[in-house]
Design a protein around this motif. Structure first.
Motif, PDB file in Angstrom:
ATOM      1  N   PHE A   7       0.825  -1.214   0.000  1.00  0.00           N
ATOM      2  CA  PHE A   7       0.000   0.000   0.000  1.00  0.00           C
ATOM      3  C   PHE A   7       0.859   1.266   0.000  1.00  0.00           C
ATOM      4  CE2 PHE A   7       1.026  -0.748   4.383  1.00  0.00           C
ATOM      5  CZ  PHE A   7       1.129   0.501   4.953  1.00  0.00           C
ATOM      6  N   LEU A   8       2.163   1.129   0.292  1.00  0.00           N
ATOM      7  CA  LEU A   8       3.060   2.292   0.282  1.00  0.00           C
ATOM      8  C   LEU A   8       3.614   2.586  -1.102  1.00  0.00           C
ATOM      9  CD1 LEU A   8       5.124   1.593   3.534  1.00  0.00           C
ATOM     10  CD2 LEU A   8       3.260   3.231   3.248  1.00  0.00           C
ATOM     11  N   ALA A   9       3.349   1.733  -2.072  1.00  0.00           N
ATOM     12  CA  ALA A   9       3.932   1.920  -3.402  1.00  0.00           C
ATOM     13  C   ALA A   9       3.456   3.212  -4.044  1.00  0.00           C
ATOM     14  CB  ALA A   9       3.596   0.721  -4.289  1.00  0.00           C
ATOM     15  N   SER A  10       2.162   3.494  -3.963  1.00  0.00           N
ATOM     16  CA  SER A  10       1.628   4.703  -4.584  1.00  0.00           C
ATOM     17  C   SER A  10       2.155   5.975  -3.921  1.00  0.00           C
ATOM     18  CB  SER A  10       0.097   4.675  -4.546  1.00  0.00           C
ATOM     19  OG  SER A  10      -0.439   5.841  -5.128  1.00  0.00           O
ATOM     20  N   PRO A  11       2.153   6.084  -2.572  1.00  0.00           N
ATOM     21  CA  PRO A  11       2.759   7.282  -1.948  1.00  0.00           C
ATOM     22  C   PRO A  11       4.235   7.441  -2.275  1.00  0.00           C
ATOM     23  CG  PRO A  11       1.386   6.127  -0.365  1.00  0.00           C
ATOM     24  CD  PRO A  11       1.492   5.243  -1.561  1.00  0.00           C
ATOM     25  N   ARG A  12       4.956   6.345  -2.385  1.00  0.00           N
ATOM     26  CA  ARG A  12       6.374   6.428  -2.724  1.00  0.00           C
ATOM     27  C   ARG A  12       6.573   6.977  -4.124  1.00  0.00           C
ATOM     28  NH1 ARG A  12       9.787   1.225  -1.920  1.00  0.00           N
ATOM     29  NH2 ARG A  12      11.325   2.674  -2.760  1.00  0.00           N
ATOM     30  N   ARG A  13       5.781   6.493  -5.077  1.00  0.00           N
ATOM     31  CA  ARG A  13       5.889   7.006  -6.441  1.00  0.00           C
ATOM     32  C   ARG A  13       5.537   8.491  -6.501  1.00  0.00           C
ATOM     33  NH1 ARG A  13       3.700   1.826  -7.848  1.00  0.00           N
ATOM     34  NH2 ARG A  13       1.589   2.722  -7.815  1.00  0.00           N
ATOM     35  N   ARG A  14       4.529   8.887  -5.729  1.00  0.00           N
ATOM     36  CA  ARG A  14       4.135  10.294  -5.704  1.00  0.00           C
ATOM     37  C   ARG A  14       5.240  11.157  -5.113  1.00  0.00           C
ATOM     38  NH1 ARG A  14       1.538  14.167  -8.283  1.00  0.00           N
ATOM     39  NH2 ARG A  14       0.698  15.754  -6.884  1.00  0.00           N
ATOM     40  N   CYS A  15       5.838  10.716  -4.013  1.00  0.00           N
ATOM     41  CA  CYS A  15       6.935  11.463  -3.401  1.00  0.00           C
ATOM     42  C   CYS A  15       8.133  11.540  -4.341  1.00  0.00           C
ATOM     43  CB  CYS A  15       7.345  10.828  -2.073  1.00  0.00           C
ATOM     44  SG  CYS A  15       6.162  11.062  -0.743  1.00  0.00           S
ATOM     45  N   TYR A  16       8.419  10.446  -5.026  1.00  0.00           N
ATOM     46  CA  TYR A  16       9.544  10.437  -5.963  1.00  0.00           C
ATOM     47  C   TYR A  16       9.310  11.433  -7.097  1.00  0.00           C
ATOM     48  CZ  TYR A  16      13.208   8.743  -9.053  1.00  0.00           C
ATOM     49  OH  TYR A  16      14.316   8.660  -9.855  1.00  0.00           O
ATOM     50  N   VAL A  84      14.505   9.737   1.448  1.00  0.00           N
ATOM     51  CA  VAL A  84      14.938   8.379   1.777  1.00  0.00           C
ATOM     52  C   VAL A  84      13.786   7.396   1.563  1.00  0.00           C
ATOM     53  CG1 VAL A  84      15.755   6.880   3.631  1.00  0.00           C
ATOM     54  CG2 VAL A  84      16.685   9.188   3.402  1.00  0.00           C
ATOM     55  N   PHE A  85      12.587   7.809   1.938  1.00  0.00           N
ATOM     56  CA  PHE A  85      11.412   6.945   1.803  1.00  0.00           C
ATOM     57  C   PHE A  85      11.090   6.634   0.336  1.00  0.00           C
ATOM     58  CE2 PHE A  85       6.777   7.042   1.007  1.00  0.00           C
ATOM     59  CZ  PHE A  85       6.447   5.827   1.552  1.00  0.00           C
ATOM     60  N   SER A  86      11.239   7.639  -0.540  1.00  0.00           N
ATOM     61  CA  SER A  86      10.851   7.455  -1.941  1.00  0.00           C
ATOM     62  C   SER A  86      11.987   6.975  -2.831  1.00  0.00           C
ATOM     63  CB  SER A  86      10.304   8.769  -2.501  1.00  0.00           C
ATOM     64  OG  SER A  86      11.288   9.793  -2.440  1.00  0.00           O
ATOM     65  N   SER A  87      13.210   6.955  -2.311  1.00  0.00           N
ATOM     66  CA  SER A  87      14.337   6.506  -3.132  1.00  0.00           C
ATOM     67  C   SER A  87      14.196   5.018  -3.448  1.00  0.00           C
ATOM     68  CB  SER A  87      15.651   6.746  -2.392  1.00  0.00           C
ATOM     69  OG  SER A  87      16.751   6.311  -3.166  1.00  0.00           O
ATOM     70  N   PRO A  88      14.378   4.624  -4.717  1.00  0.00           N
ATOM     71  CA  PRO A  88      14.238   3.203  -5.075  1.00  0.00           C
ATOM     72  C   PRO A  88      15.189   2.295  -4.313  1.00  0.00           C
ATOM     73  CG  PRO A  88      14.262   4.581  -7.033  1.00  0.00           C
ATOM     74  CD  PRO A  88      14.638   5.466  -5.888  1.00  0.00           C
ATOM     75  N   ARG A  89      16.431   2.797  -4.119  1.00  0.00           N
ATOM     76  CA  ARG A  89      17.403   2.033  -3.337  1.00  0.00           C
ATOM     77  C   ARG A  89      17.737   2.828  -2.092  1.00  0.00           C
ATOM     78  NH1 ARG A  89      21.998   0.332  -7.573  1.00  0.00           N
ATOM     79  NH2 ARG A  89      21.422   2.320  -8.517  1.00  0.00           N
ATOM     80  N   LYS A  90      17.432   2.267  -0.943  1.00  0.00           N
ATOM     81  CA  LYS A  90      17.479   3.012   0.304  1.00  0.00           C
ATOM     82  C   LYS A  90      18.876   3.527   0.650  1.00  0.00           C
ATOM     83  CE  LYS A  90      13.183   2.893   1.365  1.00  0.00           C
ATOM     84  NZ  LYS A  90      12.793   2.562   0.001  1.00  0.00           N
ATOM     85  N   THR A  91      19.936   2.860   0.188  1.00  0.00           N
ATOM     86  CA  THR A  91      21.289   3.288   0.549  1.00  0.00           C
ATOM     87  C   THR A  91      21.897   4.233  -0.480  1.00  0.00           C
ATOM     88  OG1 THR A  91      22.222   1.324  -0.553  1.00  0.00           O
ATOM     89  CG2 THR A  91      21.731   1.163   1.807  1.00  0.00           C
TER      90      THR A  91
END
Length: 291
Positions: A7-16, A84-91
């Motif tokens: 369910f976090l996929a859509s907010p992550r894409r929006r933030c990105y 950090v939350f929306s980055s595809p790779r967290k590191t």
């Protein structure tokens, strides 16, 4: 992504899209917002450094500036967490150039809050000032939104070996002339150590010439004359190296801009119409700085 966090996929894409993509209208608005916030925070920092002189009749002026800084710290903290939350790779983002800059600009306030003894320890006043001045790094956040800065960055990366060799050669010259001057002056007239002599060599080679340390012997003055002439001779070398690579990057950009109608190439990067047939040029995706 696991089923529990899908369910976090859509907010992550929006933030990105808002924080990393600037081709949409909402992305451009967010870009403008962060630019204004970064500039305003730096301006407030400069006013804060002389607040008591600018506002002598306002006794709680430093407290007001502290509230403004707390607001900016909270704002940029939210930005950092969202990136950090929306980055595809967290590191990737936290360890990138801009990730480290973003972290350094919000750390000073948190360190002062978590360790309030800094405010009462007089021997740590230099550290406190250093933490506060770290906020000036917010001006580097603006590089993220300068597309043309990618040309300079790629030019530096391509020229780093040649520039490294050049600055290594300069370091050898500085150590050599510093040692010769230390021996020629015999530790007198300010040349009390090898480090001080190398400092004099740096100031002389860069043609700054503060005049705080000057040779008084004939051999010392001769060495100073040679070093000054040498400085004028090599000062343009890094400029020439970087200019050559920047020219290559600009030529690459022009070659990439080709008209879809007449296939004529060689247009300027910011050109909107074909210089040959007048057709509208499609926008090319520029290579951004690593974010």
């Amino acid at each position: 992504m696991s089923q529990d966090f899908r369910f976090l996929a859509s907010p992550r894409r929006r933030c990105y899209a808002l924080l990393f993509e600037h081709r949409t209208r909402s992305g451009r608005r967010m870009e403008t917002f962060w630019i204004v916030a970064s500039l305003l925070s730096v301006f407030i920092l400069f006013f804060e450094s002389s607040a008591t002189d600018l506002f002598p009749n306002t006794p709680n002026i430093l407290w007001r500036f502290g509230l403004a800084e707390a607001a900016f710290t909270a704002l940029f903290s939210v930005e950092y967490v969202l990136r950090v939350f929306s980055s595809p790779r967290k590191t990737r983002y936290p360890l990138s150039f801009f990730g480290i800059i973003d972290l350094l600009t919000i750390l000073p306030m948190y360190i002062i809050w978590l360790i309030p003894s800094f405010g009462t320890a007089t021997d740590l006043i230099v550290l406190i000032r250093l933490l506060r001045i770290l906020r000036v790094l917010r001006v580097l956040k603006l590089l993220r939104y300068m597309s043309d800065a990618g040309i300079l960055w790629r030019s530096l990366m391509r020229a780093k070996r040649k520039l490294g060799i050049f600055f290594g050669f300069v370091a050898i010259i500085l150590c050599l002339f510093g040692g010769l001057m230390f021996a020629a002056e015999g530790g007198q007239d300010g040349f009390t150590s090898l480090g001080t002599s190398v400092y004099w060599a740096v100031v002389t080679l860069t043609t700054v010439g503060y005049g705080d340390i000057t040779p008084h012997t004939a051999i010392g003055r001769m060495l100073a004359s040679v070093l000054i002439l040498l400085g004028y001779s090599i000062i343009a070398v890094p400029t020439g190296i970087l200019t050559a690579y920047m020219s290559q990057e600009l030529e690459k950009g022009r070659a990439a801009r080709s008209c879809q109608t007449c296939l004529h190439s060689g247009h300027e990067i910011d050109a909107k119409f074909c210089a040959h047939c007048g057709a509208v040029l499609t926008s090319e995706k520029t290579q951004p700085i690593e974010k």
